[in-house]
Structure formats: C-alpha cells, structure tokens
Scaffold this motif. Structure first.
Motif, PDB file in Angstrom:
ATOM      1  N   VAL A  54       0.833  -1.269   0.061  1.00 39.33           N
ATOM      2  CA  VAL A  54      -0.073  -0.028  -0.057  1.00 39.33           C
ATOM      3  C   VAL A  54       0.772   1.344  -0.083  1.00 39.33           C
ATOM      4  O   VAL A  54       0.295   2.331  -0.670  1.00 39.33           O
ATOM      5  CB  VAL A  54      -0.879  -0.006   1.183  1.00 39.33           C
ATOM      6  CG1 VAL A  54      -1.893  -0.982   1.159  1.00 39.33           C
ATOM      7  CG2 VAL A  54      -0.348   0.066   2.513  1.00 39.33           C
ATOM      8  N   TRP A  55       1.872   1.049   0.688  1.00 36.02           N
ATOM      9  CA  TRP A  55       2.933   2.392   0.531  1.00 36.02           C
ATOM     10  C   TRP A  55       3.437   2.713  -0.830  1.00 36.02           C
ATOM     11  O   TRP A  55       3.608   3.641  -1.167  1.00 36.02           O
ATOM     12  CB  TRP A  55       4.253   2.129   1.463  1.00 36.02           C
ATOM     13  CG  TRP A  55       3.760   2.370   2.843  1.00 36.02           C
ATOM     14  CD1 TRP A  55       3.595   1.249   3.873  1.00 36.02           C
ATOM     15  CD2 TRP A  55       3.500   3.640   3.561  1.00 36.02           C
ATOM     16  NE1 TRP A  55       3.018   1.843   4.996  1.00 36.02           N
ATOM     17  CE2 TRP A  55       2.957   3.271   5.002  1.00 36.02           C
ATOM     18  CE3 TRP A  55       3.467   4.983   3.267  1.00 36.02           C
ATOM     19  CZ2 TRP A  55       2.735   4.317   5.819  1.00 36.02           C
ATOM     20  CZ3 TRP A  55       3.340   5.871   3.881  1.00 36.02           C
ATOM     21  CH2 TRP A  55       3.096   5.782   5.408  1.00 36.02           C
ATOM     22  N   GLU A  56       3.634   1.501  -1.645  1.00 37.24           N
ATOM     23  CA  GLU A  56       4.300   1.752  -3.102  1.00 37.24           C
ATOM     24  C   GLU A  56       3.247   2.453  -3.735  1.00 37.24           C
ATOM     25  O   GLU A  56       3.381   3.350  -4.654  1.00 37.24           O
ATOM     26  CB  GLU A  56       4.639   0.331  -3.611  1.00 37.24           C
ATOM     27  CG  GLU A  56       5.737  -0.227  -3.042  1.00 37.24           C
ATOM     28  CD  GLU A  56       5.930  -1.651  -3.616  1.00 37.24           C
ATOM     29  OE1 GLU A  56       5.888  -1.519  -4.944  1.00 37.24           O
ATOM     30  OE2 GLU A  56       6.483  -2.531  -3.054  1.00 37.24           O
ATOM     31  N   VAL A  57       1.825   1.912  -3.666  1.00 36.45           N
ATOM     32  CA  VAL A  57       0.696   2.593  -4.414  1.00 36.45           C
ATOM     33  C   VAL A  57       0.659   4.203  -4.007  1.00 36.45           C
ATOM     34  O   VAL A  57       0.572   5.032  -4.876  1.00 36.45           O
ATOM     35  CB  VAL A  57      -0.462   1.804  -3.945  1.00 36.45           C
ATOM     36  CG1 VAL A  57      -1.671   2.629  -4.618  1.00 36.45           C
ATOM     37  CG2 VAL A  57      -0.607   0.378  -4.616  1.00 36.45           C
ATOM     38  N   TYR A  58       0.770   4.246  -2.743  1.00 40.70           N
ATOM     39  CA  TYR A  58       0.540   5.686  -2.113  1.00 40.70           C
ATOM     40  C   TYR A  58       1.784   6.881  -2.693  1.00 40.70           C
ATOM     41  O   TYR A  58       1.347   7.703  -3.350  1.00 40.70           O
ATOM     42  CB  TYR A  58       0.601   5.626  -0.505  1.00 40.70           C
ATOM     43  CG  TYR A  58       0.630   7.148   0.024  1.00 40.70           C
ATOM     44  CD1 TYR A  58      -0.564   7.700   0.009  1.00 40.70           C
ATOM     45  CD2 TYR A  58       1.930   7.692   0.716  1.00 40.70           C
ATOM     46  CE1 TYR A  58      -0.255   9.178   0.384  1.00 40.70           C
ATOM     47  CE2 TYR A  58       1.877   8.792   1.010  1.00 40.70           C
ATOM     48  CZ  TYR A  58       0.807   9.515   1.122  1.00 40.70           C
ATOM     49  OH  TYR A  58       1.014  10.851   1.699  1.00 40.70           O
TER      50      TYR A  58
END
Length: 165
Positions: A54-58
């Motif tokens: 989810v951090w990569e997407v963010y």
C-alpha cells in the motif's frame, strides 16, 4: 501567407493565425490536488512485503501529483525565473547543504522495502544534529504528504522548485 505567432502575456498563451483568428489557452489557475483517497497516508500496511505494498501505491500517486505540481509551478514561475536571471546566477550549492524551504528528491535508497521512495520530492524543514554521532540529518516532508522524516544528506538531491527532475 499564413504565419503563426505565439506570445505569453499574463498567464495566457495566445496564438494568432494569419487570418486574424486568435486562440487562447489559459494556464491552470489552481494548483493540482491529490485524489481524495490519497490525501491521508496508508494505515493498513501488514508489513509482510505484499506486491504492491500500500505504501508503493501511495508513493506512486504522490509522485504523479508532484509531477503535476512541478509543471504547474514551472508554468507560473516563468516570470520569477526571468527576474532571477536578471539578478544573476545563483551560487552553486555545497553538496549536502540545504536551506529551510528548499526542495529535494529522495535518492540512494537501495533496500527493496524503500526502493519505491527514490524520486519522491520533499520539502526541507530544517536540520537535525545527533549529539555524539556527528552525522547531520535533515527533517523533510514529502510534497503532498504529512509524515516528517529525518534523513542523512546522502539520501537527498537538491531540486529547483518547479523542476520535474
């Protein structure tokens, strides 16, 4: 004979064709914004190395926002750049030295869990010295983000405001 004439006046790009027809395209008046679902940092990371995390997407959405913001700043900063050119060239920066308010890009992250942060634009908030360690760290906040990070200078590369690279 047709001619194409372009001029930039008060934020409006005007094109005039030989027929006297005039087309105008106004530059965006308001700064771009992050999509609503990415205004807050993710809180649902499980820490198990999901692909994509989810951090990569963010951070991918944050980088896209930063590119749009840099384009918007560059379009509005043309007059400021011209004024700075008249005042003289800025002095070259000492590597690893920043001023409060500078913008930098994150770089040199090599671990898989942090690799996606390379290229993220951050605002410099100030310096933080660690007593006894001798390592200078900088407090930074990603442009459009909320979290304050303390990073060593080798993880930061100076960037002109309004510049995409």
């Amino acid at each position: 004979m047709r001619y194409l004439h372009a001029r930039h006046r008060a934020g409006c790009l005007a094109l005039r064709l030989g027929f006297g027809v005039r087309f105008a395209r106004s530059l965006p008046r308001y700064a771009p914004t992050l999509p609503e679902e990415f205004k807050e940092e993710p809180t649902n990371c499980c820490g198990s190395g999901c692909d994509p995390c989810v951090w990569e997407v963010y951070h991918d959405h944050l980088k896209a926002y930063q590119v749009a913001l840099a384009r918007w700043e560059a379009a509005g900063a043309a007059a400021a750049v011209a004024a700075a050119a008249v005042a003289g060239q800025p002095s070259p920066r000492e590597p690893g030295r920043f001023d409060v308010g500078d913008r930098a890009r994150l770089c040199n992250f090599k671990t898989k869990r942090l690799l996606h942060m390379n290229g993220l634009a951050v605002d410099i908030l100030g310096e933080q010295s660690s007593p006894g360690s001798g390592t200078m760290r900088w407090n930074v906040r990603p442009v459009g983000g909320h979290r304050v990070l303390a990073l060593p200078a080798d993880k930061l590369a100076f960037q002109q405001v309004g510049s995409e690279t």
